[in-house]
Design a protein around this motif. Structure first.
Motif, mmCIF file in Angstrom:
data_model
loop_
_atom_site.group_PDB
_atom_site.id
_atom_site.type_symbol
_atom_site.label_atom_id
_atom_site.label_comp_id
_atom_site.label_asym_id
_atom_site.label_seq_id
_atom_site.Cartn_x
_atom_site.Cartn_y
_atom_site.Cartn_z
ATOM 1 N N UNK A 45 -11.046 -45.803 49.168
ATOM 2 C CA UNK A 45 -9.987 -45.138 48.576
ATOM 3 C C UNK A 45 -9.575 -45.209 47.609
ATOM 4 N N UNK A 46 -8.992 -43.905 47.279
ATOM 5 C CA UNK A 46 -9.136 -44.161 45.839
ATOM 6 C C UNK A 46 -7.722 -43.274 45.343
ATOM 7 N N UNK A 47 -6.942 -43.863 44.615
ATOM 8 C CA UNK A 47 -5.591 -42.997 45.037
ATOM 9 C C UNK A 47 -5.930 -41.714 44.154
ATOM 10 N N UNK A 48 -5.085 -40.798 44.176
ATOM 11 C CA UNK A 48 -5.560 -39.416 43.407
ATOM 12 C C UNK A 48 -3.855 -39.601 42.755
ATOM 13 N N UNK A 49 -2.631 -39.185 43.161
ATOM 14 C CA UNK A 49 -1.143 -38.566 43.105
ATOM 15 C C UNK A 49 -0.583 -38.836 44.542
ATOM 16 N N UNK A 50 0.585 -38.938 43.267
ATOM 17 C CA UNK A 50 1.722 -39.674 44.464
ATOM 18 C C UNK A 50 2.912 -38.054 43.394
ATOM 19 N N UNK A 51 3.353 -37.737 45.364
ATOM 20 C CA UNK A 51 5.464 -37.350 44.357
ATOM 21 C C UNK A 51 6.497 -38.427 45.344
ATOM 22 N N UNK A 52 8.007 -38.293 44.412
ATOM 23 C CA UNK A 52 8.799 -39.165 45.180
ATOM 24 C C UNK A 52 9.436 -37.710 45.862
ATOM 25 N N UNK A 53 10.202 -38.542 46.480
ATOM 26 C CA UNK A 53 11.955 -37.363 47.364
ATOM 27 C C UNK A 53 11.852 -36.763 46.079
ATOM 28 N N UNK A 54 12.239 -37.062 44.538
ATOM 29 C CA UNK A 54 13.245 -36.379 43.737
ATOM 30 C C UNK A 54 12.222 -35.214 43.401
ATOM 31 N N UNK A 55 11.311 -35.701 43.696
ATOM 32 C CA UNK A 55 9.914 -34.552 43.014
ATOM 33 C C UNK A 55 9.346 -34.973 41.656
ATOM 34 N N UNK A 56 9.319 -36.912 41.567
ATOM 35 C CA UNK A 56 8.372 -37.222 39.669
ATOM 36 C C UNK A 56 7.159 -37.756 40.461
#
Length: 123
Positions: A45-56
């Motif tokens: 399994x490969x990481x693609x993208x992440x978004x934090x609580x503030x939208x970063x």
């Protein structure tokens, strides 16, 4: 109980676009950092993208400039806009939620997972 349900996968040709959605239920989306991962046959399994609580946001190098992660907290939904798709993007795409803070790229640090949606890109 938190549940994540992905949708929007399908079969497309190289160069096409798709938008994946992940609906979160059981708790408000704003409680979590969210991520997208993918897994191709025979691969980890490969990481693609992440978004934090503030939208970063943070995107893997392999998709940077082509994929965009976003969130709509009132709709409890996270999106992955995928443009200029390539055959090597073919995989099952998973949405995940994490209780941690900061940018999280390790699958082990995500607490909840969806069932996945298949994306197939033909050449």
């Amino acid at each position: 109980q938190v549940q994540l349900v992905e949708s929007g996968g399908g079969l497309v040709q190289a160069g096409d676009s798709l938008r994946l959605s992940c609906l979160v239920s059981g708790r408000t989306l704003s409680s979590y950092k969210m991520g997208w991962f993918r897994q191709a046959p025979g691969k980890e399994r490969e990481f693609v993208a992440a978004i934090n609580r503030g939208g970063g946001t943070y995107h893997a190098d392999s998709v940077k400039g082509r994929f965009i992660i976003s969130r709509d907290n009132p709709k409890n939904t996270v999106y992955l806009q995928m443009n200029s798709l390539k055959p090597e993007d073919t995989a099952v795409y998973y949405c995940a939620a994490s209780n941690e803070f900061g940018i999280v790229t390790s699958a082990a640090r995500y607490d909840y997972w969806g069932q996945g949606t298949q994306v197939t890109v033909s050449s």
